[in-house]
Write a protein that holds these residues in place. Structure first.
Motif, PDB file in Angstrom:
ATOM      1  N   PHE A   1     -27.791   1.783   1.275  1.00 32.90           N
ATOM      2  CA  PHE A   1     -28.482   1.041   0.224  1.00 32.90           C
ATOM      3  C   PHE A   1     -27.815  -0.301  -0.057  1.00 32.90           C
ATOM      4  O   PHE A   1     -26.592  -0.429  -0.006  1.00 32.90           O
TER       5      PHE A   1
ATOM      6  N   ARG B   1     -35.323   8.541  -3.774  1.00 36.55           N
ATOM      7  CA  ARG B   1     -34.435   7.465  -3.326  1.00 36.55           C
ATOM      8  C   ARG B   1     -33.758   7.831  -2.005  1.00 36.55           C
ATOM      9  O   ARG B   1     -33.715   7.029  -1.072  1.00 36.55           O
ATOM     10  N   TYR B   2     -33.244   9.044  -1.907  1.00 39.99           N
ATOM     11  CA  TYR B   2     -32.557   9.440  -0.680  1.00 39.99           C
ATOM     12  C   TYR B   2     -33.525   9.480   0.506  1.00 39.99           C
ATOM     13  O   TYR B   2     -33.207   9.019   1.603  1.00 39.99           O
TER      14      TYR B   2
ATOM     15  N   VAL C   1     -27.654   0.095  -5.983  1.00 36.64           N
ATOM     16  CA  VAL C   1     -27.643   1.514  -5.632  1.00 36.64           C
ATOM     17  C   VAL C   1     -26.489   1.799  -4.675  1.00 36.64           C
ATOM     18  O   VAL C   1     -25.782   2.806  -4.807  1.00 36.64           O
TER      19      VAL C   1
ATOM     20  N   GLN D   1     -36.026   7.726   0.889  1.00 37.92           N
ATOM     21  CA  GLN D   1     -36.443   6.370   1.217  1.00 37.92           C
ATOM     22  C   GLN D   1     -35.614   5.777   2.350  1.00 37.92           C
ATOM     23  O   GLN D   1     -36.057   4.845   3.033  1.00 37.92           O
ATOM     24  N   LEU D   2     -34.417   6.302   2.588  1.00 36.53           N
ATOM     25  CA  LEU D   2     -33.612   5.841   3.721  1.00 36.53           C
ATOM     26  C   LEU D   2     -34.373   5.996   5.038  1.00 36.53           C
ATOM     27  O   LEU D   2     -34.166   5.230   5.979  1.00 36.53           O
TER      28      LEU D   2
ATOM     29  N   SER E   1     -33.608   0.015  -2.675  1.00 32.19           N
ATOM     30  CA  SER E   1     -34.305   1.193  -3.189  1.00 32.19           C
ATOM     31  C   SER E   1     -35.283   0.814  -4.292  1.00 32.19           C
ATOM     32  O   SER E   1     -34.975  -0.002  -5.172  1.00 32.19           O
ATOM     33  N   THR E   2     -36.475   1.410  -4.254  1.00 32.67           N
ATOM     34  CA  THR E   2     -37.485   1.209  -5.299  1.00 32.67           C
ATOM     35  C   THR E   2     -37.817   2.516  -6.014  1.00 32.67           C
ATOM     36  O   THR E   2     -38.697   2.549  -6.861  1.00 32.67           O
ATOM     37  N   GLU E   3     -37.142   3.602  -5.637  1.00 33.30           N
ATOM     38  CA  GLU E   3     -37.405   4.907  -6.234  1.00 33.30           C
ATOM     39  C   GLU E   3     -36.441   5.165  -7.380  1.00 33.30           C
ATOM     40  O   GLU E   3     -35.251   4.840  -7.291  1.00 33.30           O
TER      41      GLU E   3
END
Length: 350
Positions: free
Chosen positions: A113, A140-141, A117, A143-144, A132-134
């Protein structure tokens, strides 16, 4: 990269049990996207014990506690990680220690990130960074994986369920005459002292659950100090609660599968219970349930106010925000959770 590809992935998520649970959907989505890949996970001992046997993970590597402070331990772990020959690391933790281990593994591509983050100096060691946008950490994780052009499946945790743990917990429930009866779980422990809620208030919740909801409570614990708190809750519950036996993490996950609901603070057992589908009431103080509440739609969280400050300051603070949460607020949340659960279980009229 396609579903037929066979890359070697390494997830660097050390830290606490609850954090490892909340990272499991990342591993599940990665396995769905690359069924033929090798997926490793480097974790500390506590979280690693829960990951053993996970269907999405080929190998769990245990990092010694405080590994960055010991050149000898770090050198040994570096050799172990490099022997795995990972192509890509995924750093959901976003801290110096998790990013350094990814770098030391020798992986050419290290996904992490951007700040804020990605904290500390993790963005120095990760070389493929996302913004990150979550809000919630589960999203969020996961989203990686957008850096790998992965279509994300529905969230699932897939906690392992060893047969020996199923048998031992079933035997204990039978011995307590709870095998076929609804029950609640309460856990008084927390990884931070600032997350602790008083034992006498948990006892009041147990009394409410028996008198108003016809639910017996089992108080779970880990370590001698939590056992003392658990015994206090049982003693003050007027017979509404009983003490759980000593449990491993897989035992605890199995016991949670038999529960009607779970009550506790933002800690590993809460997230384990949510991960196996148990409706939860989470009591929050120094952490934000919007970030790390029990994942899913069937839970309630209670918070009087969010304790502010850096992560270290909140960790080391007194449990003022937790003590501001009243018994009445928690029992009201329990009522809401149980009402919704029972409504779902009622048969549809012909």
């Amino acid at each position: 990269m396609t579903a037929e590809s066979q890359p070697r992935f390494l997830i660097t998520r050390l830290s606490a049990i609850g954090d490892c649970v909340l990272t499991m959907p990342l591993a599940c989505a990665l396995r769905d996207a690359f069924p033929h890949a090798w997926i490793g996970w480097v974790a500390e001992k506590a979280g690693g014990s829960l990951l053993q046997g996970h269907a999405a993970i080929d190998q769990v590597i245990i990092a010694p506690k405080g590994v960055l402070k010991s050149p000898r331990k770090l050198w040994t772990l570096r050799k172990e990680l490099q022997a795995l020959r990972p192509d890509i690391t995924l750093d959901p933790q976003g801290l110096l220690k998790s990013s350094v281990l990814g770098w030391l593994s020798g992986a050419k591509r290290r996904i992490g990130f951007r700040p804020p983050v990605g904290r500390e100096r993790s963005h120095w060691f990760n070389n493929d960074l996302i913004q990150s946008t979550e809000r919630h950490v589960v999203g969020r994780y996961r989203q990686l994986l957008t850096r790998l052009d992965v279509d994300l499946p529905p969230v699932r945790f897939d906690l392992p369920r060893p047969v020996q743990n199923q048998r031992s917990i079933a035997a204990w429930l039978y011995s307590q005459n709870l095998a076929d009866k609804p029950m609640a779980l309460i856990n008084p422990g927390a990884g931070w002292d600032s997350k602790l809620w008083p034992a006498d208030r948990f006892a009041a919740v147990a009394r409410y659950l028996e008198s108003q909801q016809d639910l017996r409570t089992v108080v779970v614990w880990a370590g001698e100090l939590e056992r003392v708190w658990a015994k206090q809750i049982v003693a003050q519950s007027n017979g509404a609660a009983i003490l759980a036996p000593s449990t491993s993490l897989p035992d605890l996950a199995e016991l949670a599968r038999h529960a009607t609901m779970f009550v506790g603070s933002d800690t590993g057992p809460l997230h384990m219970a949510a991960a196996v589908g148990v409706p939860c009431v989470g009591i929050y103080g120094p952490t934000d349930p919007a970030d790390c509440g029990p994942f899913g739609p069937h839970h309630r969280t209670v918070q009087a106010f969010l304790q502010t400050g850096s992560s270290r300051e909140r960790r080391e603070a007194e449990n003022i925000a937790m003590r501001a949460v009243t018994v009445e607020q928690v029992t009201a949340a329990c009522h809401e959770v149980l009402r919704a659960t029972r409504r779902q279980l009622q048969p549809i009229a012909a």
